[in-house]
Design an enzyme around this catalytic site. Structure first.
Site, PDB file in Angstrom:
ATOM      1  N   HIS A   1       0.833  -1.204   0.000  1.00  0.00           N
ATOM      2  CA  HIS A   1       0.000   0.000   0.000  1.00  0.00           C
ATOM      3  C   HIS A   1       0.870   1.259   0.000  1.00  0.00           C
ATOM      4  O   HIS A   1       0.599   2.228  -0.699  1.00  0.00           O
ATOM      5  CB  HIS A   1      -0.905  -0.055   1.235  1.00  0.00           C
ATOM      6  CG  HIS A   1      -1.644   1.205   1.509  1.00  0.00           C
ATOM      7  ND1 HIS A   1      -1.288   2.065   2.539  1.00  0.00           N
ATOM      8  CD2 HIS A   1      -2.712   1.764   0.898  1.00  0.00           C
ATOM      9  CE1 HIS A   1      -2.120   3.085   2.538  1.00  0.00           C
ATOM     10  NE2 HIS A   1      -2.990   2.942   1.569  1.00  0.00           N
TER      11      HIS A   1
ATOM     12  N   GLU B   1      -3.908   7.946   7.820  1.00  0.00           N
ATOM     13  CA  GLU B   1      -4.884   7.105   7.126  1.00  0.00           C
ATOM     14  C   GLU B   1      -5.211   5.872   7.979  1.00  0.00           C
ATOM     15  O   GLU B   1      -6.363   5.483   8.128  1.00  0.00           O
ATOM     16  CB  GLU B   1      -4.319   6.685   5.762  1.00  0.00           C
ATOM     17  CG  GLU B   1      -5.350   6.072   4.839  1.00  0.00           C
ATOM     18  CD  GLU B   1      -4.767   5.657   3.485  1.00  0.00           C
ATOM     19  OE1 GLU B   1      -3.687   6.185   3.117  1.00  0.00           O
ATOM     20  OE2 GLU B   1      -5.377   4.814   2.814  1.00  0.00           O
TER      21      GLU B   1
ATOM     22  N   GLU C   1       2.171   1.910  -3.379  1.00  0.00           N
ATOM     23  CA  GLU C   1       1.122   2.484  -4.240  1.00  0.00           C
ATOM     24  C   GLU C   1       1.094   4.009  -4.099  1.00  0.00           C
ATOM     25  O   GLU C   1       1.048   4.736  -5.083  1.00  0.00           O
ATOM     26  CB  GLU C   1      -0.224   1.877  -3.848  1.00  0.00           C
ATOM     27  CG  GLU C   1      -1.412   2.428  -4.600  1.00  0.00           C
ATOM     28  CD  GLU C   1      -2.580   2.773  -3.668  1.00  0.00           C
ATOM     29  OE1 GLU C   1      -3.053   1.876  -2.948  1.00  0.00           O
ATOM     30  OE2 GLU C   1      -3.010   3.950  -3.663  1.00  0.00           O
ATOM     31  N   HIS C   2       1.151   4.488  -2.875  1.00  0.00           N
ATOM     32  CA  HIS C   2       1.148   5.933  -2.649  1.00  0.00           C
ATOM     33  C   HIS C   2       2.341   6.598  -3.329  1.00  0.00           C
ATOM     34  O   HIS C   2       2.208   7.620  -3.984  1.00  0.00           O
ATOM     35  CB  HIS C   2       1.229   6.232  -1.139  1.00  0.00           C
ATOM     36  CG  HIS C   2      -0.103   6.289  -0.477  1.00  0.00           C
ATOM     37  ND1 HIS C   2      -0.511   7.351   0.289  1.00  0.00           N
ATOM     38  CD2 HIS C   2      -1.129   5.402  -0.456  1.00  0.00           C
ATOM     39  CE1 HIS C   2      -1.734   7.129   0.763  1.00  0.00           C
ATOM     40  NE2 HIS C   2      -2.123   5.961   0.325  1.00  0.00           N
TER      41      HIS C   2
END
Lengths: 422, 425
Positions: free
Chosen positions: B68, B143, B71-72
């Site tokens: 993840h 997040e 991905e950012h």
């Protein structure tokens, strides 16, 4: 190719057919259209919720549900909408096209019969609707009204409209109020239903393939009704405001919500409407608009700040979520950005980005059944039956000076502030 | 380059598939009547891939949440951000990381080739630095805290922790604040070089375009690389659930619950996978869907409301059925469901209801084709299970009641059931 056609079946009965074979499903809806009023709003909102609970041929949730399953998972839902100073409430049914049915079933015919049975052949007990259905749906409607207060962002917009248009029909919420819901009885609801059948407008809308088959059946059904429909009142539109008013409300929330209500006086039928659309995009309608780039990005005053047009009553509403202490600054900046647009203080790049964004938005809407149906209903009620393709093409003709001219027409009428006290 | 064209007569749709010389599989499903086009470029690399070996080398473990995190970071390049580039072409872009894949996507109504060019470019050109990794740790930390407060997220992830002893599906996709502190830019490059190899990826496109247009851009942008052989280690996983019940308290109005049924028929692909998904989905609909006696009984008793739903989820290495909703008494819902399973086992499956439920789910699958985003998304997740875009339709159309009975008797057994509850404070 998407084709739009509207047939006046009878006085106060319309059939709209949006023909397209783009989608795998078809959508059929039947709605009552009547004046928006404080006394009737809740009854009109409750009506479709009760109608979908059962009919003469499908008397309960079990039989309606089983029928929907056998129609390949057709989706049935109640719709309640405010369109200018009219209330539109009814039932919608989305179902797959016949060519996808595994056994060659006539899903179209089955869906049509189910919807018409629920709308025109309700389950009645004595002089009213089924008491259990009425009471259970009253609870659901009251919960729905309560939930609208929970969404603070939408609440702040609704309250601004309510205060700004106090004394006008537009101030009424399409779901009415909890106290009115409470007062409804199975008999009073049934009386309202009969009044709508005989005096209200009935609009049948279809999106998909094979809509021509509807005309004969609709004529047959509505021909059996004894009707004397009244003229639908025109929505009162004004482009002027006396000196701007303010309304502050306090609630125990931590954030503030600021809503500014403007009278534009421009509705969807106005030749200046395309210019208003482009003006709105430049001013506050996109993530590269003046409001977003300045009030949010540059000054960090808010979490969101955007504008939208209301095309039947002729309003512009700006909504913003801010820290309570930033209220004055945010309000000033929002108005300053409007002055900037009036002075032509926006680049050609900003104008073209806005234009591209709106063309994109109109074209994207044409890929959605729900958006297509709602678009054509709005345009029909505004007296301006154009397609989404037309609207996209019109963007090319709007010039910089048109945007400036429309900006000049915006009159601030109400500033509403939901002040958080937490 | 050979083009494989597959048609489905009933749906009146067709798609083209190619094996691009660069090593990338490309699928294009034209929907010329639509104004929008949706493209998704994805890799078979998700949160479960935390232990792997490359080309027969030693196995390595990586911190939770790294897929993840990557991905950012991939959106950043030395001279800016991919979102700024998309703003000029007017595309609407996004990305997501799931258990088994990471996907980069956009949708647009114009300038498709320009936007596709941006997509293929930025995903193939990573740029990770020590400073940008440190900056992101703060942002992703926020997040993670947001998800920690989300009751719907927590009731589901707690269920996964209850169902799985060891399988990495029990790990939060974004990791934890502690685990992401161990991520370095070198580790990001390591994971990138392993998994973002075109032989491990796919490009799926749906909308107002065709394979010729897509290949124009692909031929220009795709960089061939020597394929890598990746071995993934998910650990041995027993067939029973780890815990029967798990509970957490959060700020909610009413208790939320997720009932899980662990699936052990794993490693299936293509039509086998599709048949399984169809059979289990219809079985769930039969047991607890809106038309089921179970649903109506509990609804009328006030034990569930219209926020109740059933779904089969999973990938090739894990799978489970989930029944979720709100209830004043989730334990009672669980008991009632367990009893319903027993009852259906002894009475057998009603063929009439089986056909109704089949039709409903088949119809819902058909409606999915109304949206280019939906089709694109299903294409890419189906690809990683070896399925083609039409496999689920065929599966729903052809699945037999015996397949459901098999699942009911052999997989939906008491040792496979778990309950996750989020209670008010």
């Amino acid at each position: 190719m998407t084709e739009y056609r509207r047939i006046e079946i009878d006085k106060g009965v319309g059939l709209t057919i949006i023909g397209t074979d783009k989608f795998k499903t078809n959508y059929l809806s039947v709605s009552f259209i009547c004046p928006l009023s404080e006394e009737q709003a809740s009854k009109n909102a409750l009506l479709p919720m009760v109608l979908k609970r059962g009919s003469k041929s499908f008397p309960d949730m079990e039989s309606v549900s089983a029928r929907l399953d056998s129609l390949y998972g057709a989706s049935l839902f109640a719709t309640v909408r405010k369109k200018g100073e009219l209330q539109v409430s009814g039932l919608g049914l989305e179902f797959i096209g016949n060519d996808c049915a595994l056994g060659g079933e006539d899903v179209f015919a089955g869906a049509m019969e189910l919807l018409f049975d629920l709308m025109f052949n309700p389950r009645v007990s004595g002089e009213g609707f089924e008491a259990t259905y009425t009471e259970q749906e009253k609870v659901n409607l009251r919960d729905l009204i309560a939930a609208r207060i929970n969404d603070k962002r939408a609440y702040a917009v609704n309250r601004c409209v309510e205060e700004m248009c106090r004394g006008e029909a537009y101030a009424v919420d399409e779901y009415g109020k909890a106290e009115q819901v409470q007062a409804i009885t199975p008999q009073s609801l049934y009386e309202q239903y009969q009044a709508l059948l005989s005096g209200g407008h009935i609009e049948i809308s279809f999106v998909g393939k094979g809509g021509e088959a509807l005309e004969a059946r609709v004529r047959e059904l509505t021909g059996q009704l004894t009707r004397s429909p009244s003229e639908l009142p025109a929505t009162q539109v004004r482009g002027t405001a006396e000196s701007p008013r303010e309304y502050v409300e306090e609630l125990p929330v931590s954030q503030g919500k600021l809503t500014l209500g403007f009278r534009s006086g421009i509705t969807a039928a106005d030749p200046d409407y395309p210019a208003a659309v482009l003006f709105n995009a430049v001013y506050g309608g996109t993530p590269v608009s003046k409001l977003f780039m300045n009030v949010r990005e540059k000054l960090s005053l808010c979490y969101y700040c955007s504008s939208r047009l209301e095309k039947l009553k002729g309003l512009m509403l700006i909504s913003s979520g801010i820290e309570v202490e930033n209220r004055e600054k945010a309000q000033q900046e929002i108005l300053a950005q409007l002055e900037a647009v009036k002075k032509g203080d926006f680049s050609d790049e900003e104008l073209e980005n806005a234009r591209r964004s709106m063309v994109n938005a109109f074209n994207s809407s044409a890929d959605s059944i729900g958006a297509l149906e709602d678009w054509h209903l709005n345009q029909m009620l505004a007296g301006s039956p154009k397609t989404l393709e037309d609207a996209a093409k019109e963007m090319a003709w709007v010039k910089r000076e048109d945007v400036v001219r429309v900006a000049e027409k915006m009159r601030l009428d109400m500033t509403y502030f939901l002040k958080g006290t937490k | 380059m050979e083009r494989n064209v597959i048609e489905n007569q009933r749906l009146r749709e067709s798609y083209t598939e190619v094996q691009h010389p660069s090593g990338l599989r490309i699928l294009v499903l034209p929907k010329r009547q639509f104004n929008k086009t949706y493209a998704v470029f994805a890799t078979r690399y998700g949160s479960v891939d935390n232990r792997f070996s490359v080309d027969g080398g030693p196995f390595m473990s990586v911190p939770d949440g790294i897929a993840h995190f990557l991905e950012h970071k991939l959106f950043e390049s030395e001279d800016g951000n991919a979102f700024d580039r998309y703003a000029k072409t007017g595309a609407s872009a996004n990305a997501f990381t799931s258990f088994d894949m990471t996907a980069y996507l956009f949708s647009c109504t114009e300038n498709f080739k320009e936007s596709l060019d941006i997509l293929l470019d930025f995903v193939q050109n990573p740029y990770f630095t020590k400073e940008s990794v440190e900056k992101e740790q703060g942002i992703i930390g926020q997040e993670i805290r947001m998800y920690d407060d989300d009751a719907n997220w927590r009731v589901y992830f707690n269920l996964l922790r209850a169902v799985y002893h060891r399988h990495p599906a029990r790990i939060d996709i974004a990791g934890t604040v502690e685990s992401i502190a161990d991520i370095t830019h070198e580790l990001l490059y390591s994971c990138y070089n392993t998994f973002y190899n075109l032989s491990n990826m796919v490009l799926c496109v749906c909308g107002d375009t065709d394979m010729d247009e897509v290949l124009e851009v692909a031929d220009k942008r795709l960089k061939a690389a020597k394929p890598v052989e990746i071995s993934r280690d998910y650990g041995p996983e027993p067939s029973d659930v780890a815990r029967k019940r798990i509970e957490q308290r959060l700020s909610v109005n009413m208790p939320l619950f997720n009932i899980g049924i662990k699936d052990t028929r794993l490693g299936l692909a293509g039509m086998d996978f599709a048949r399984k998904r169809a059979a289990v989905s219809i079985l769930l609909e039969l047991l607890a869907g809106e038309s089921s006696p179970f649903y109506r009984r509990l609804y009328n008793e006030g034990l569930i409301n219209s926020n109740f739903g059933v779904e089969y989820t999973g990938s090739q290495s894990f799978g489970l059925s989930v029944l979720g909703g709100e209830s004043k008494d989730p334990d009672k819902v669980f008991e009632a469901f367990a009893a319903e399973l027993e009852q259906m086992r002894s009475e057998g499956i009603s063929l009439r209801r089986f056909e109704e439920c089949r039709k409903k789910l088949y119809g819902r699958a058909v409606s999915g084709f109304n949206s280019v985003e939906n089709v694109g998304h299903d294409m890419v997740s189906g690809f990683f299970a070896g399925m083609g875009p039409f496999d689920m339709f065929e599966a729903y159309a052809n699945v037999q009641a015996e397949e459901l009975t098999d699942y009911l008797n052999r997989e939906f057994t008491p040792d496979r059931l778990a309950l996750s509850v989020v209670l008010p404070l």
